[in-house]
Design a protein around this motif. Structure first.
Motif, mmCIF file in Angstrom:
data_model
loop_
_atom_site.group_PDB
_atom_site.id
_atom_site.type_symbol
_atom_site.label_atom_id
_atom_site.label_comp_id
_atom_site.label_asym_id
_atom_site.label_seq_id
_atom_site.Cartn_x
_atom_site.Cartn_y
_atom_site.Cartn_z
ATOM 1 N N CYS A 85 0.837 -1.204 0.000
ATOM 2 C CA CYS A 85 0.000 0.000 0.000
ATOM 3 C C CYS A 85 0.870 1.251 0.000
ATOM 4 N N THR A 86 1.924 1.250 0.801
ATOM 5 C CA THR A 86 2.828 2.395 0.860
ATOM 6 C C THR A 86 3.563 2.581 -0.458
ATOM 7 N N LEU A 87 3.985 1.475 -1.071
ATOM 8 C CA LEU A 87 4.637 1.566 -2.379
ATOM 9 C C LEU A 87 3.673 2.146 -3.412
ATOM 10 N N LEU A 88 2.434 1.677 -3.412
ATOM 11 C CA LEU A 88 1.440 2.200 -4.359
ATOM 12 C C LEU A 88 1.135 3.672 -4.106
ATOM 13 N N ASP A 89 0.946 4.047 -2.851
ATOM 14 C CA ASP A 89 0.678 5.444 -2.516
ATOM 15 C C ASP A 89 1.854 6.321 -2.946
ATOM 16 N N THR A 90 3.062 5.807 -2.804
ATOM 17 C CA THR A 90 4.262 6.562 -3.168
ATOM 18 C C THR A 90 4.389 6.743 -4.671
ATOM 19 N N VAL A 91 4.217 5.675 -5.437
ATOM 20 C CA VAL A 91 4.376 5.831 -6.898
ATOM 21 C C VAL A 91 3.264 6.687 -7.477
ATOM 22 N N ILE A 92 2.064 6.559 -6.936
ATOM 23 C CA ILE A 92 0.952 7.395 -7.405
ATOM 24 C C ILE A 92 1.205 8.855 -7.034
ATOM 25 N N GLY A 93 1.638 9.098 -5.799
ATOM 26 C CA GLY A 93 1.934 10.462 -5.376
ATOM 27 C C GLY A 93 3.079 11.069 -6.168
ATOM 28 N N SER A 108 -3.022 12.849 -0.763
ATOM 29 C CA SER A 108 -4.004 11.837 -1.169
ATOM 30 C C SER A 108 -5.366 12.148 -0.577
ATOM 31 N N ILE A 109 -6.394 12.039 -1.402
ATOM 32 C CA ILE A 109 -7.771 12.144 -0.925
ATOM 33 C C ILE A 109 -8.270 10.754 -0.560
ATOM 34 N N GLU A 110 -8.037 9.818 -1.457
ATOM 35 C CA GLU A 110 -8.431 8.430 -1.201
ATOM 36 C C GLU A 110 -7.505 7.512 -1.976
ATOM 37 N N THR A 156 -2.739 -3.647 -7.181
ATOM 38 C CA THR A 156 -3.095 -2.473 -7.976
ATOM 39 C C THR A 156 -3.750 -1.444 -7.056
ATOM 40 N N ALA A 157 -3.792 -0.211 -7.528
ATOM 41 C CA ALA A 157 -4.458 0.836 -6.753
ATOM 42 C C ALA A 157 -4.953 1.928 -7.685
ATOM 43 N N SER A 158 -5.989 2.612 -7.232
ATOM 44 C CA SER A 158 -6.437 3.839 -7.882
ATOM 45 C C SER A 158 -6.565 4.882 -6.790
ATOM 46 N N SER A 159 -6.378 6.141 -7.185
ATOM 47 C CA SER A 159 -6.346 7.192 -6.182
ATOM 48 C C SER A 159 -6.771 8.524 -6.781
ATOM 49 N N SER A 160 -7.248 9.384 -5.909
ATOM 50 C CA SER A 160 -7.436 10.791 -6.269
ATOM 51 C C SER A 160 -6.600 11.595 -5.285
#
Length: 167
Positions: A85-93, A108-110, A156-160
């Motif tokens: 989760c942290t890796l996904l949040d990091t690459v998305i951010g 991150s919003i979500e 996988t992850a999706s984010s706004s």
């Protein structure tokens, strides 16, 4: 058989995060990530702690590798989902950050994560890729994937993400 009470340890070093933040404010997101890649800017402490290494950075896309260690295991004998989760949040951010001008931030919003297969030390290095799917002045939409060294999809992850006004 191993002794379950035998202690192991790990140490790491990091740069003052406030010094990094002061440096980042003077750069666009892409300039900062290129500076990290080139060794002229520091990687944030969280990235060091999690064994993250920047592999690629271009506008709207970032790749970060991670080699899980025993320190990332949960009591079930697999890597804790929090690392993924942290890796996904990091690459998305970071992918979002590459689209932002100097002094502009984000948060991150979500974040919605789907875990597709377990990760152990035998899985080997992981590759996280973040991609901006829709740029915006106030909100950015992005997605991320984590694959193992054989190219198998692990999560996988999706984010706004909310774009923060320049400081």
């Amino acid at each position: 058989m191993t002794d379950a009470t035998a202690l192991r340890s790990k140490s790491f070093e990091w740069v003052d995060p406030l010094a990094i933040a002061h440096q980042v404010v003077g750069m666009s997101g892409l300039e900062y990530l290129h500076a990290v890649r080139d060794g002229t800017a520091a990687w944030p402490p969280m990235g060091v702690l999690m064994n993250f290494e920047l592999a690629e950075a271009e506008r709207g896309r970032v790749v970060i590798t991670c080699t899980p260690g025993e320190e990332h295991y949960n009591p079930l004998g697999i890597v804790h989902g929090g690392l993924l989760c942290t890796l996904l949040d990091t690459v998305i951010g970071c992918a979002t950050h590459t689209t932002l001008e100097r002094g502009t931030g984000y948060t991150s919003i979500e974040l919605k994560v789907s875990y597709l297969r377990p990760v152990t030390l035998d899985t080997g290095p992981l590759r996280g890729t973040g991609t901006v799917t829709k740029d915006g002045r106030r909100v950015v939409f992005a997605e991320g994937t984590v694959t193992d060294e054989d190219g198998n999809l692990v999560a996988t992850a999706s984010s706004s993400l909310l774009v923060l006004s320049p400081r």
